[in-house]
Design a protein around this motif. Structure first.
Motif, PDB file in Angstrom:
ATOM      1  N   LEU A1031      26.080   6.223  -2.098  1.00 14.20           N
ATOM      2  CA  LEU A1031      25.015   6.902  -1.355  1.00 14.20           C
ATOM      3  C   LEU A1031      25.556   7.451  -0.033  1.00 14.20           C
ATOM      4  O   LEU A1031      25.253   8.590   0.346  1.00 14.20           O
ATOM      5  CB  LEU A1031      23.867   5.922  -1.088  1.00 14.20           C
ATOM      6  CG  LEU A1031      22.524   6.490  -0.636  1.00 14.20           C
ATOM      7  CD1 LEU A1031      22.009   7.552  -1.595  1.00 14.20           C
ATOM      8  CD2 LEU A1031      21.502   5.374  -0.497  1.00 14.20           C
ATOM      9  N   LEU A1032      26.383   6.663   0.647  1.00 18.96           N
ATOM     10  CA  LEU A1032      26.989   7.129   1.903  1.00 18.96           C
ATOM     11  C   LEU A1032      27.973   8.262   1.650  1.00 18.96           C
ATOM     12  O   LEU A1032      28.069   9.204   2.455  1.00 18.96           O
ATOM     13  CB  LEU A1032      27.704   5.964   2.594  1.00 18.96           C
ATOM     14  CG  LEU A1032      26.809   4.896   3.240  1.00 18.96           C
ATOM     15  CD1 LEU A1032      27.642   3.707   3.690  1.00 18.96           C
ATOM     16  CD2 LEU A1032      26.038   5.468   4.421  1.00 18.96           C
ATOM     17  N   ILE A1033      28.702   8.177   0.534  1.00 16.86           N
ATOM     18  CA  ILE A1033      29.655   9.245   0.186  1.00 16.86           C
ATOM     19  C   ILE A1033      28.915  10.556  -0.052  1.00 16.86           C
ATOM     20  O   ILE A1033      29.297  11.612   0.457  1.00 16.86           O
ATOM     21  CB  ILE A1033      30.481   8.849  -1.054  1.00 16.86           C
ATOM     22  CG1 ILE A1033      31.426   7.683  -0.710  1.00 16.86           C
ATOM     23  CG2 ILE A1033      31.264  10.036  -1.596  1.00 16.86           C
ATOM     24  CD1 ILE A1033      32.104   7.075  -1.928  1.00 16.86           C
ATOM     25  N   PHE A1034      27.850  10.490  -0.837  1.00 21.57           N
ATOM     26  CA  PHE A1034      27.070  11.696  -1.129  1.00 21.57           C
ATOM     27  C   PHE A1034      26.409  12.260   0.128  1.00 21.57           C
ATOM     28  O   PHE A1034      26.238  13.476   0.253  1.00 21.57           O
ATOM     29  CB  PHE A1034      26.006  11.389  -2.185  1.00 21.57           C
ATOM     30  CG  PHE A1034      26.509  11.505  -3.612  1.00 21.57           C
ATOM     31  CD1 PHE A1034      27.665  10.846  -4.023  1.00 21.57           C
ATOM     32  CD2 PHE A1034      25.826  12.270  -4.547  1.00 21.57           C
ATOM     33  CE1 PHE A1034      28.134  10.949  -5.317  1.00 21.57           C
ATOM     34  CE2 PHE A1034      26.284  12.386  -5.845  1.00 21.57           C
ATOM     35  CZ  PHE A1034      27.440  11.710  -6.238  1.00 21.57           C
ATOM     36  N   GLU A1040      34.065  16.010   0.221  1.00 20.08           N
ATOM     37  CA  GLU A1040      33.779  17.004  -0.816  1.00 20.08           C
ATOM     38  C   GLU A1040      34.058  16.404  -2.191  1.00 20.08           C
ATOM     39  O   GLU A1040      35.202  16.090  -2.538  1.00 20.08           O
ATOM     40  CB  GLU A1040      34.638  18.253  -0.593  1.00 20.08           C
ATOM     41  CG  GLU A1040      34.317  18.980   0.715  1.00 20.08           C
ATOM     42  CD  GLU A1040      35.148  20.231   0.887  1.00 20.08           C
ATOM     43  OE1 GLU A1040      35.921  20.557  -0.042  1.00 20.08           O
ATOM     44  OE2 GLU A1040      35.032  20.878   1.951  1.00 20.08           O
ATOM     45  N   ILE A1041      32.994  16.238  -2.957  1.00 15.77           N
ATOM     46  CA  ILE A1041      33.106  15.680  -4.310  1.00 15.77           C
ATOM     47  C   ILE A1041      32.877  16.814  -5.309  1.00 15.77           C
ATOM     48  O   ILE A1041      31.881  17.555  -5.190  1.00 15.77           O
ATOM     49  CB  ILE A1041      32.058  14.565  -4.546  1.00 15.77           C
ATOM     50  CG1 ILE A1041      32.086  13.557  -3.391  1.00 15.77           C
ATOM     51  CG2 ILE A1041      32.288  13.870  -5.891  1.00 15.77           C
ATOM     52  CD1 ILE A1041      33.398  12.837  -3.239  1.00 15.77           C
ATOM     53  N   PRO A1042      33.780  16.990  -6.271  1.00 14.24           N
ATOM     54  CA  PRO A1042      33.562  18.043  -7.286  1.00 14.24           C
ATOM     55  C   PRO A1042      32.218  17.878  -7.969  1.00 14.24           C
ATOM     56  O   PRO A1042      31.756  16.756  -8.208  1.00 14.24           O
ATOM     57  CB  PRO A1042      34.722  17.816  -8.270  1.00 14.24           C
ATOM     58  CG  PRO A1042      35.765  17.100  -7.480  1.00 14.24           C
ATOM     59  CD  PRO A1042      35.035  16.256  -6.497  1.00 14.24           C
ATOM     60  N   MET A1043      31.598  19.013  -8.298  1.00 10.24           N
ATOM     61  CA  MET A1043      30.259  18.976  -8.883  1.00 10.24           C
ATOM     62  C   MET A1043      30.238  18.193 -10.198  1.00 10.24           C
ATOM     63  O   MET A1043      29.284  17.450 -10.466  1.00 10.24           O
ATOM     64  CB  MET A1043      29.745  20.411  -9.089  1.00 10.24           C
ATOM     65  CG  MET A1043      28.283  20.473  -9.531  1.00 10.24           C
ATOM     66  SD  MET A1043      27.168  19.590  -8.392  1.00 10.24           S
ATOM     67  CE  MET A1043      27.338  20.603  -6.922  1.00 10.24           C
ATOM     68  N   ASP A1044      31.282  18.327 -11.013  1.00  6.71           N
ATOM     69  CA  ASP A1044      31.324  17.578 -12.276  1.00  6.71           C
ATOM     70  C   ASP A1044      31.299  16.084 -12.014  1.00  6.71           C
ATOM     71  O   ASP A1044      30.585  15.324 -12.695  1.00  6.71           O
ATOM     72  CB  ASP A1044      32.600  17.947 -13.064  1.00  6.71           C
ATOM     73  CG  ASP A1044      32.531  19.373 -13.621  1.00  6.71           C
ATOM     74  OD1 ASP A1044      31.411  19.929 -13.624  1.00  6.71           O
ATOM     75  OD2 ASP A1044      33.582  19.900 -14.029  1.00  6.71           O
ATOM     76  N   SER A1045      32.084  15.651 -11.041  1.00  9.05           N
ATOM     77  CA  SER A1045      32.119  14.220 -10.702  1.00  9.05           C
ATOM     78  C   SER A1045      30.757  13.757 -10.184  1.00  9.05           C
ATOM     79  O   SER A1045      30.287  12.668 -10.532  1.00  9.05           O
ATOM     80  CB  SER A1045      33.190  13.957  -9.646  1.00  9.05           C
ATOM     81  OG  SER A1045      34.467  14.304 -10.128  1.00  9.05           O
ATOM     82  N   LYS A1046      30.130  14.608  -9.358  1.00  9.37           N
ATOM     83  CA  LYS A1046      28.801  14.251  -8.847  1.00  9.37           C
ATOM     84  C   LYS A1046      27.816  14.072  -9.986  1.00  9.37           C
ATOM     85  O   LYS A1046      27.061  13.093 -10.045  1.00  9.37           O
ATOM     86  CB  LYS A1046      28.289  15.350  -7.895  1.00  9.37           C
ATOM     87  CG  LYS A1046      28.762  15.201  -6.475  1.00  9.37           C
ATOM     88  CD  LYS A1046      27.970  16.135  -5.551  1.00  9.37           C
ATOM     89  CE  LYS A1046      28.338  15.897  -4.107  1.00  9.37           C
ATOM     90  NZ  LYS A1046      27.524  16.683  -3.183  1.00  9.37           N
ATOM     91  N   ASN A1047      27.803  15.018 -10.924  1.00  5.65           N
ATOM     92  CA  ASN A1047      26.863  14.937 -12.050  1.00  5.65           C
ATOM     93  C   ASN A1047      27.122  13.705 -12.897  1.00  5.65           C
ATOM     94  O   ASN A1047      26.193  13.060 -13.392  1.00  5.65           O
ATOM     95  CB  ASN A1047      26.949  16.201 -12.900  1.00  5.65           C
ATOM     96  CG  ASN A1047      26.410  17.418 -12.166  1.00  5.65           C
ATOM     97  OD1 ASN A1047      25.579  17.289 -11.261  1.00  5.65           O
ATOM     98  ND2 ASN A1047      26.881  18.606 -12.511  1.00  5.65           N
ATOM     99  N   ASN A1048      28.405  13.380 -13.095  1.00  6.07           N
ATOM    100  CA  ASN A1048      28.734  12.186 -13.881  1.00  6.07           C
ATOM    101  C   ASN A1048      28.226  10.920 -13.200  1.00  6.07           C
ATOM    102  O   ASN A1048      27.700  10.021 -13.856  1.00  6.07           O
ATOM    103  CB  ASN A1048      30.258  12.091 -14.076  1.00  6.07           C
ATOM    104  CG  ASN A1048      30.771  13.153 -15.043  1.00  6.07           C
ATOM    105  OD1 ASN A1048      30.010  13.653 -15.884  1.00  6.07           O
ATOM    106  ND2 ASN A1048      32.045  13.501 -14.932  1.00  6.07           N
ATOM    107  N   VAL A1049      28.399  10.867 -11.876  1.00  7.56           N
ATOM    108  CA  VAL A1049      27.932   9.691 -11.123  1.00  7.56           C
ATOM    109  C   VAL A1049      26.411   9.578 -11.214  1.00  7.56           C
ATOM    110  O   VAL A1049      25.862   8.495 -11.475  1.00  7.56           O
ATOM    111  CB  VAL A1049      28.378   9.783  -9.650  1.00  7.56           C
ATOM    112  CG1 VAL A1049      27.698   8.687  -8.824  1.00  7.56           C
ATOM    113  CG2 VAL A1049      29.887   9.653  -9.548  1.00  7.56           C
TER     114      VAL A1049
END
Length: 1429
Positions: A1031-1034, A1040-1049
């Motif tokens: 939650l803190l990372i987001f 900067e987190i790749p969108m694919d990684s964000k969606n997977n999380v």
């Protein structure tokens, strides 16, 4: 050349330059010698100093810069004496050789380089050097060359960082003679960027000076001071300044450092244009800014009356500002200030102040009241100065026999002032009604004191007149000799508030010491027997002892034989002591403390010089004898150990409560200690008396067990130690030795904190005057020797080990403020022993060592836990780093298997957590390695502290050494949990610039291992920790987190939530907390189309935490939710939860708020009533009450609401319920207008709670003036709301409610009934300390009067009945009122004043008869004078 010889050469050159002043040279040298100095010696000196400047180091830099500045000064002096000496050769040499552009650039660069890193002394020297350097340049170069040089410098200045002050100094300095528009051409945004930095305190002043010089320079050079081009000049700075001026943190620095000096140096119309622009731009018309700018105009004498003829601001606008709490003070100052103090005050200003003075008297903020009193004093002095000036002019005109009309006009103006002062005095007297609000009474007393001290009363003694700009008034008023005032002052002598009693005593003392006629008036009013009787009554009541003593002090002050009063009081004290000594149980409730209170006041003001030495000695001897006797009486109670019972055995059969017996004994010791302190401070004592007092105090502090009593004696002992340090230092040292010797042989029962020994030692040591502190050294050596010795004596509850006492004494020494610096060298040893004994088998030793450790930590880091540099800490306290590291390693090697190891680890971590990493310092590296190991500890507390320690001690330069998340897996849950908490702690820090690169890699590890850490992780604890980190990372925009990684999380967390949602394994708090965190994440980052489904899913959960998360989301975001069908479904689910008995009570208030947030129409009136009636939870009832007002739809609902909430109108009701009721009534009135509702809302304007008054005033202000009106004070609204109510509602309803309120006031307290004497310690205070009963009831009377269309029979019959009761009581009891008589009571006096106002309003023809009755019984004069103004 060695460094020492370099400095000697430079100093020699400096001394030579100092001696070479032209004035001295003329006297001692001939022309040739002077020319030789000018043409030969000065160039040599410069070359030497210039070379030294190039080679300067830290030791030589300051003296070189100083010397070179003196050299430039000498050159300047010679160049300016061209008529005396031929300096053409020197001038040419300066241009061609010494001050070439190359050398000039070097000096300029030198100033820049060393400006920021130098000390204050170097900075001042550089400033002086550069200033004198520029003066010389201007003498030798023409303007063309100078401009060429300065432009090069300006280009270089613009390259300097804007956060460095040197940039602004250089611009400020160069702006004197050179057109600086080049700066704005090169950097057009320079002014805006500089303004943006003015919020920094260190930059605000240099930036302000820079911009002022820059703008004035541009006006003078670039625009040739042409006022017709002023708008072009405004274009450079005005809009940006306006913008930042409206940002709160910029307002003060801009006003102080930019606008004030700028307007001071510019034509006056610049200021007027600026204000006009501010007023015409509606978006920028901020009252606080307008007022502060207008004040600048007054202080600079640009426009002293900007409101006159509505020139810059309308007088109506200022009147509205006076009704606002935020703006009333600056507005008052604006209206009453004038740079020309004797200038006439406009008559309408006096009228405005009359109508708004109440706003200041009712203010409860101490700071506001103090500031207003200061401003009001200036206003009164201005009236005096204006009167003086007018009278002086009149006298001159009368002598010249000129201009009779002008004389008459000036005399009328003086008369206007006189009428205002008379009105003011009358008004302030009405604010002294006994029982009135504390703040009103105290401010009125202070304002009356200001009036008196201004000299307007001719009766005042010359010594009491204000010495500031002393001038006489052209008229005199009777204030000190006013019988009503004197009566009110005497009545307030027994006020429960010490501040009021103190002010009253001062005014009465001024009265008595003034004119003889005032003394006669005072004596004629006073019946000493009555006052003594009143004093005795108060002295017999525990809570009123000080009030009784105040009366006696007043009688003492006006007595012709003060010594006899002291003797009489000592005799009474002796009798009371003897009586109590013979029968301590029967006389446990005694008046001993009261006699000491009076005697303390007497001794404090007795003029010792008026009596013989023998007389004073006899009084002191008798006083000390009685003090010893009183201590012996109280000793048994104050030294009793509560663990053996509440009281000594002999008191157990007494019918008096334990609390009362103990309290009277405590007060005796407290008051006698105060008297003893006065004697120690102010009277001469023999050596024998000093020793006796010292033995008494040491005995008391060694044996007292009563905490309050101990704290009462301690200040006396502190005063005694200071006295002894000067008159008997050897005796003080002897006592210290005796105390230290008792440490190892003590056998008496003392407390676990060593009784009074630590306080005895610290207070003696605190008075030590020697810089070497030999006594402190001796004491620490003694304690450390005790701690080195391991006691072979088993610890007992009734006996303290010497080590325990040593720990407690060391702790006290470190806590003592006066010893804080002196005990610094002993810090490492103290810390070492506190940590060593923390592993002791004896609990008491561990406890004392922990308390010492905490004290040491607070001593270094402060109680708020501020961080200090690790380098500084370990350098200052040498050896501590090795000790702490060893303890940490030993604990970790032992695996923290036992509790003592774990606790030692926690202590070390708590110290490390308070350190901050220093760039380039690696001393913390060994600790970081060990702390990382603690992240895998099996103890949750150690893991948590280790994680927070990592975040505290690891900065950007050291984070790369952290092996965070390396080799972490769900196989070792402790390690995984600790590392996740460490990442969380680091992410929670405020990283100003960027997150460390290493952390970016750690974040990728967490994101890439989401499946292991969440999906297949069996531990809800570590899953929750991982979710919090994600939650803190987001949330962090730097990561900067790749969108694919964000969606997977997001997908993984969503599936995890669904999978575990229905699993019911019984009570498992960690599961609920974990799922709640997952839901919080999904609410934030799941697609918004799924939000409503998530809410409904959360509401259906059987986990309280999940339900609460869903409810909280609806409460915070309900207004933004869409989809009518979904919203209805959510509302239904919330309503079902609300009515379900199984729903946790703690959820229901949040449910009610959530439903209100979605839509108030979803809230059912009957459901709320049901919740209110069935719930026992206060929070539920509060939420239900507050929401009821929103749900009313019919008059029946209004009445039902009224039935529910009227039980909470009482002042004794909890303020939370009163606030809920107020909000309910406001919401109810918005839906359906009802007179009883609006009048009850008005009653809340006088509530005791300031927040409730604020809410009521906020709503009613909008009701009267409209939604966008400036907020007015609650008192102003209370004075004006009546007209609105009369206009909008039925007269008979208003009258019925008003008369009901007046009747309730009279019935609330039966002033005619006999009051039983209170037997406890403290009577209960009034629930409402803010309401003014007289004003409140006069407002009800005004409402009735405003509604009346004819005779009001109900009101008249009530008034007749109350009048009959009062007259009958006065006559049947043969009341003859006097100071502190029957009518001094606030309850009595307020009701009589209100009754007279009722008769005056509704039976005016009976007023004369009523006044006759009151006069016959000598009623309080304020009854006749009172007016509601």
């Amino acid at each position: 050349m060695s460094k020492d010889s370099e400095i000697e050469s430079i100093l020699s050159c400096k001394q030579l330059l100092i001696s070479q002043t032209p004035a001295k040279l003329v006297k001692r040298a001939n022309q040739d010698e002077i020319l030789h100095l000018i043409n030969e010696e000065l160039p040599i000196q410069f070359r030497f100093l210039f070379q030294q400047l190039k080679e300067s180091n830290d030791k030589t830099r300051l003296v070189i810069v100083d010397s070179l500045a003196i050299w430039f000064l000498r050159v300047n002096q010679f160049l300016n004496n061209k008529k005396k000496w031929d300096v053409s050769s020197l001038s040419q040499l300066l241009k061609d050789d010494l001050l070439t552009f190359t050398n000039c650039h070097f000096i300029f660069d030198y100033v820049i380089d060393f400006w920021n890193d130098g000390s204050n002394a170097l900075l001042n020297a550089l400033r002086d050097l550069f200033h004198k350097f520029l003066i010389v340049l201007k003498l030798i170069y023409d303007k063309t060359k100078l401009n060429e040089l300065f432009i090069q410098w300006m280009d270089q200045i613009m390259e300097i960082s804007s956060t460095l002050r040197v940039q602004y100094y250089l611009i400020e300095t160069l702006a004197v003679d050179t057109d600086m528009v080049h700066i704005l051409e090169k950097r057009p945004d320079f002014i805006r960027e500089s303004l943006e930095l003015m919020s920094f305190e260190s930059l605000s002043s240099p930036i302000g000076k820079c911009l002022v010089h820059l703008l004035i320079n541009i006006y003078q050079f670039h625009f040739s001071s042409d006022i017709n081009r002023i708008n072009d000049w405004y274009g450079f700075w005005k809009d940006d300044t306006m913008y930042y001026l409206h940002l709160h943190k910029y307002t003060k620095p801009l006003k102080l450092y930019l606008l004030t000096p700028l307007f001071k140096q510019m034509p006056s119309n610049v200021f007027s244009d600026f204000i006009t622009d501010l007023n015409t731009n509606s978006k920028q018309a901020d009252p606080s800014i307008l007022l502060s700018l207008l004040k600048i105009g007054q202080e600079l004498d640009i426009n002293n009356e900007p409101f006159h003829n509505n020139e810059l601001v309308s007088i109506f606008t200022l009147e509205t500002f006076l009704d606002n709490d935020e703006f009333k003070l600056p507005t008052f100052e604006l209206l009453t200030f004038n740079k020309k103090k004797s200038k006439r005050i406009q008559p309408y200003i006096l009228e405005i102040i009359k109508s708004r003075l109440h706003n200041f008297l009712t203010d409860v903020t101490l700071e506001t009241r103090n500031y207003f009193e200061s401003s009001f004093k200036s206003f009164i002095l201005r009236i005096r100065d204006s009167c003086y000036s007018l009278q002086r002019d009149v006298t001159k005109l009368q002598k010249a026999n000129k201009f009779p009309q002008e004389q008459e006009d000036k005399l009328k103006q003086i008369d206007e002032y006189k009428k205002f002062i008379i009105w003011l005095f009358q008004y302030l007297k009405m604010e002294l009604v006994p029982g009135i609000q504390y703040q009103r009474c105290l401010m009125s007393l202070n304002l009356i004191a200001i009036l008196i001290n201004s000299g307007v009363d001719s009766y005042i003694a010359a010594k009491d007149v204000d010495k500031e700009n002393k001038r006489s008034w052209p008229f005199n008023l009777t204030i000190l000799n006013d019988t009503t005032l004197l009566r009110l002052l005497i009545d307030n002598l027994i006020s429960p508030v010490n501040d009021i009693r103190k002010s009253v005593k001062t005014l009465l003392s001024q009265s008595y010491n003034s004119d003889l006629s005032v003394k006669k008036t005072l004596h004629s009013m006073i019946n000493e027997d009555t006052l003594l009787k009143k004093a005795t009554q108060n002295m017999n009541a525990y809570q009123n002892t000080e009030a009784g003593a105040t009366i006696e002090k007043f009688l003492f002050d006006i007595s012709e034989n003060q010594l006899q009063l002291i003797k009489d009081q000592l005799t009474l004290l002796q009798l009371e002591n003897d009586k109590t000594e013979k029968n301590p149980i029967g006389n446990a409730v005694n008046n001993i403390s009261g006699f000491y209170t009076s005697l303390t006041m007497f001794f404090n003001s007795l003029d010792i010089e008026s009596y013989s030495k023998e007389t004073i000695e006899n009084i002191l001897k008798e006083s000390l004898t009685e003090i010893m006797k009183s201590w012996n009486i109280s000793k048994e109670l104050m030294c009793h150990d509560s663990s053996d019972g509440l009281l000594p055995n002999k008191y157990l059969q007494s019918s008096i409560s334990d609390q009362i017996i103990t309290s009277y004994a405590f007060r005796t010791v407290k008051e006698m200690s105060k008297m003893l302190e006065v004697i120690i401070n102010s009277y001469t004592l023999t050596q024998e008396q000093l020793v006796a007092i010292g033995d008494l105090l040491i005995s008391q502090l060694s044996t007292i067990r009563h905490s309050g009593c101990f704290q009462a004696v301690l200040p006396t002992f502190r005063t005694f130690c200071v006295r002894c340090r000067f008159v008997a230092p050897d005796q003080l040292k002897k006592w210290l030795d005796e105390i230290l010797n008792s440490l190892e042989v003590k056998t008496q029962h003392i407390t676990r904190r060593s009784g009074g020994l630590p306080f005895l030692i610290t207070n003696i040591l605190a008075t030590e005057t020697s810089k070497d502190r030999p006594e402190l050294k001796l004491v620490f050596e003694k304690f450390l020797n005790i701690l080195k010795t391991v006691s072979d004596m088993a610890h007992q509850d009734k006996l303290d080990l010497p080590q325990i006492t040593a720990f407690n004494c060391i702790k006290a020494i470190f806590i003592e403020t006066k010893l804080s610096e002196a005990c610094t060298p002993y810090f490492p040893s103290a810390l070492e022993y506190s940590l060593k004994y923390f592993k002791s088998d004896i609990w008491a030793l561990r406890n004392c060592s922990l308390m010492l450790f905490t004290s040491l930590q607070n001593r270094i880091f402060g109680k708020l836990g501020k961080n200090i540099s690790a380098r500084l800490f370990f350098t200052k306290y040498a050896g501590i780093d090795e000790m702490l590291l060893q303890i940490l390693r030993n604990s970790i090697e032992n695996g923290n298997e036992n509790e003592k190891d774990m606790e030692s680890t926690i202590l070390v971590l708590s110290i490390l957590m308070c350190l901050k990493q220093t760039p380039g310092y690696n001393g913390l590296n060994p600790f970081i390695v060990e702390v990382v190991k603690c992240l895998g500890n099996k103890n949750w507390k150690i893991r948590d502290m280790a994680a927070r320690t990592i975040a505290a001690v690891v900065d950007d330069t050291h984070v790369d050494m952290l092996p965070l998340m390396e080799q972490c897996s769900i196989k070792d849950q402790n390690k995984l949990h600790g590392h996740l908490m460490a990442i969380k702690s680091i992410l929670l820090l405020d990283h100003h610039h960027h997150l460390p690169t290493k952390l970016d890699e750690v974040v990728k590890l967490v994101i890439n291992n989401t499946i292991e850490y969440i999906k297949i992780n069996p531990s809800f604890v570590t899953v929750k920790a991982c979710l919090e980190v994600i939650l803190l990372i987001f949330d962090n925009p730097q990561l900067e987190i790749p969108m694919d990684s964000k969606n997977n999380v997001i997908s993984t967390i969503g599936n995890y939530f669904i999978k575990n949602f229905d699993m019911d394994t019984g009570i498992d708090g960690s599961r609920g907390l974990c799922l709640a965190t997952a839901l919080e994440f999904l609410f934030k980052y799941e697609h918004k189309d799924n939000t409503n489904s998530l809410i409904q899913l959360g509401l259906e959960s059987n986990r309280y935490e999940v339900q609460f998360e869903a409810i909280k989301y609806v409460e915070e975001n309900g207004s933004t939710l869409t989809g009518d069908e979904d919203l209805n479904s959510i509302s239904e689910k919330l309503s079902d939860l609300l009515l379900k008995k199984e729903t946790l009570v703690t959820l229901k208030p949040a449910i009610i708020k959530a439903i209100r947030t979605i839509s108030i129409t979803q809230m059912k009136f009957d459901n709320l009533v049901k919740v209110f009636q069935e719930s026992n939870s206060e929070a539920c009832k509060l939420a239900a009450i507050e929401s009821l007002g929103d749900c009313v739809e019919t008059m029946g609902h209004v009445n039902e609401v009224w039935t529910i909430v009227q039980n909470y109108f009482s002042d004794s009701t909890n303020e939370l319920f009163r606030m809920a009721v107020l909000n309910c009534l406001i919401n109810c009135f918005k839906k359906i207008s009802d007179v009883k509702v609006i009048m009850q809302i008005c009653s809340f304007l006088q509530d005791d709670d300031s927040d409730i008054r604020k809410v009521a005033a906020g709503y009613l202000n909008g009701y009267i003036e409209g939604a966008n009106a400036l907020q007015r004070t609650s008192d102003t609204i209370a004075r004006t709301i009546g007209c609105k109510i009369i206009k909008n509602f039925n007269s008979s309803d208003i009258t019925d409610i008003s008369i009901k309120q007046i009747k309730a006031f009279f019935l609330e307290n039966d002033i005619y009934s006999h009051k039983e004497e209170f037997e406890g310690l403290f009577e209960r205070e009034k629930d409402n300390q803010f309401r003014n009963d007289v004003e409140q009831n006069i407002r009800w009377i005004s409402l009735i009067k405003g509604c009346s269309t004819g005779e009001n029979s109900n009101t008249v019959s009530f008034v007749d009945e109350e009048k009959r009761k009062l007259v009958d009581y006065l006559e049947s009891n043969k009341i003859v009122d006097e100071p502190l008589g029957w009518m001094h009571s606030g309850d009595v006096l307020s009701r009589i004043i209100v009754l007279r106002q009722l008769i005056s309003t509704f039976e005016h023809d009976q007023l004369s008869n009523f006044d006759t009755h009151l006069t016959q019984h000598k009623a309080h004069p304020l009854v006749f004078e009172y007016q509601y103004l």
